[in-house]
Design a protein around this motif. Structure first.
Motif, PDB file in Angstrom:
ATOM      1  N   ARG A 134       9.477   1.404   6.512  1.00 45.53           N
ATOM      2  CA  ARG A 134       8.332   0.622   6.989  1.00 45.53           C
ATOM      3  C   ARG A 134       7.912  -0.402   5.929  1.00 45.53           C
ATOM      4  N   VAL A 136       4.578  -2.599   5.277  1.00 45.48           N
ATOM      5  CA  VAL A 136       3.182  -2.748   5.683  1.00 45.48           C
ATOM      6  C   VAL A 136       2.362  -3.212   4.490  1.00 45.48           C
ATOM      7  N   ALA A 138      -1.600  -3.057   3.862  1.00 46.26           N
ATOM      8  CA  ALA A 138      -2.853  -2.553   4.414  1.00 46.26           C
ATOM      9  C   ALA A 138      -4.000  -2.939   3.490  1.00 46.26           C
ATOM     10  N   SER A 150       0.649  -1.155  -0.212  1.00 46.98           N
ATOM     11  CA  SER A 150       1.893  -1.745   0.288  1.00 46.98           C
ATOM     12  C   SER A 150       2.978  -0.705   0.453  1.00 46.98           C
ATOM     13  N   ASP A 168      -1.878  -7.109   6.690  1.00 46.22           N
ATOM     14  CA  ASP A 168      -1.669  -7.072   8.144  1.00 46.22           C
ATOM     15  C   ASP A 168      -2.952  -6.706   8.881  1.00 46.22           C
ATOM     16  N   ALA A 204      -1.098  -1.772  14.191  1.00 42.92           N
ATOM     17  CA  ALA A 204      -0.486  -1.528  12.884  1.00 42.92           C
ATOM     18  C   ALA A 204      -1.383  -0.647  12.025  1.00 42.92           C
ATOM     19  N   PHE A 208      -0.449   3.037  10.609  1.00 40.23           N
ATOM     20  CA  PHE A 208      -0.501   3.280   9.175  1.00 40.23           C
ATOM     21  C   PHE A 208      -1.301   4.545   8.864  1.00 40.23           C
TER      22      PHE A 208
END
Length: 215
Positions: A134, A136, A138, A150, A168, A204, A208
């Motif tokens: 993944r 991402v 956040a 991250s 994101d 997302a 998460f």
């Protein structure tokens, strides 16, 4: 604790390396002071705000001891305290303590948790297997604090304090509200009226936070 490079004050008169480490950072509050500095330098009062049970006198003493031990440095011109490379090396210790503590009964998540404490706990408690592959970014905002967490495909969650969040999605709230959003059973959409603000990609964000559980 004594000056960097010297023998620390003897609390445990043993040759054990763990005992030696405790001679350096084993005083009450010492590791939690390190925790509050782990992601960014801070001023005295900001450190204290993340440790509501500590007195000004005790915090002054711990900062002085940690400086003497080479764990913390003080920039008098800027009025901030920061971790040295040695202090930064305590991150895996804090993460291991989070995982170990989560296995033992008696933890009450309703008690105060600072935003920094939450970020570090998340780096420890993420489901690394589920996070594999993944990517991402956040964002988290709590009072004046801004963080980006991250995922870069390797299953390792990395936390950084930032001035401006570029992510994101961003979750905003108190440390305890954010902890409830991350670790609690209620979906983010149902938490929004209760102190959590969500901006950006809501799907997302939910994906998460689903990567975290308190074992």
């Amino acid at each position: 604790m004594t000056e960097h490079g010297n023998t620390p004050r003897i609390r445990y008169d043993e040759g054990c390396l763990a005992a030696h480490a405790l001679n350096v950072i084993g005083d009450r509050w010492a590791l939690l002071v390190v925790r509050e500095l782990m992601l960014t330098p801070r001023r005295f009062q900001t450190i204290r705000s993340g440790l509501p049970g500590i007195s000004a006198a005790v915090l002054t003493q711990r900062l002085s001891q940690l400086q003497q031990a080479g764990v913390v440095r003080h920039d008098a011109a800027l009025g901030v305290y920061a971790l040295t490379e040695s202090g930064q090396g305590l991150l895996p210790v804090l993460q291991a303590m989070c995982r170990w503590g989560a296995m033992h009964p008696g933890h009450d998540p309703r008690r105060f948790i600072s935003p920094t404490a939450l970020m570090i706990s998340m780096t420890a408690m993420i489901d690394a297997a589920a996070a594999q592959g993944r990517h991402v970014r956040a964002g988290f905002a709590s009072g004046p604090d801004r963080f980006v967490l991250s995922l870069d495909g390797d299953g390792v969650l990395r936390a950084a304090a930032v001035r401006e969040v570029d992510a994101d999605f961003t979750l905003a709230g108190s440390g305890n509200d954010l902890a409830r959003a991350v670790y609690g059973p209620v979906r983010l959409n149902d938490l929004a009226p209760g102190g959590i603000a969500l901006s950006g990609d809501a799907d997302a964000a939910q994906d998460f936070v689903d990567l975290f559980r308190l074992r």
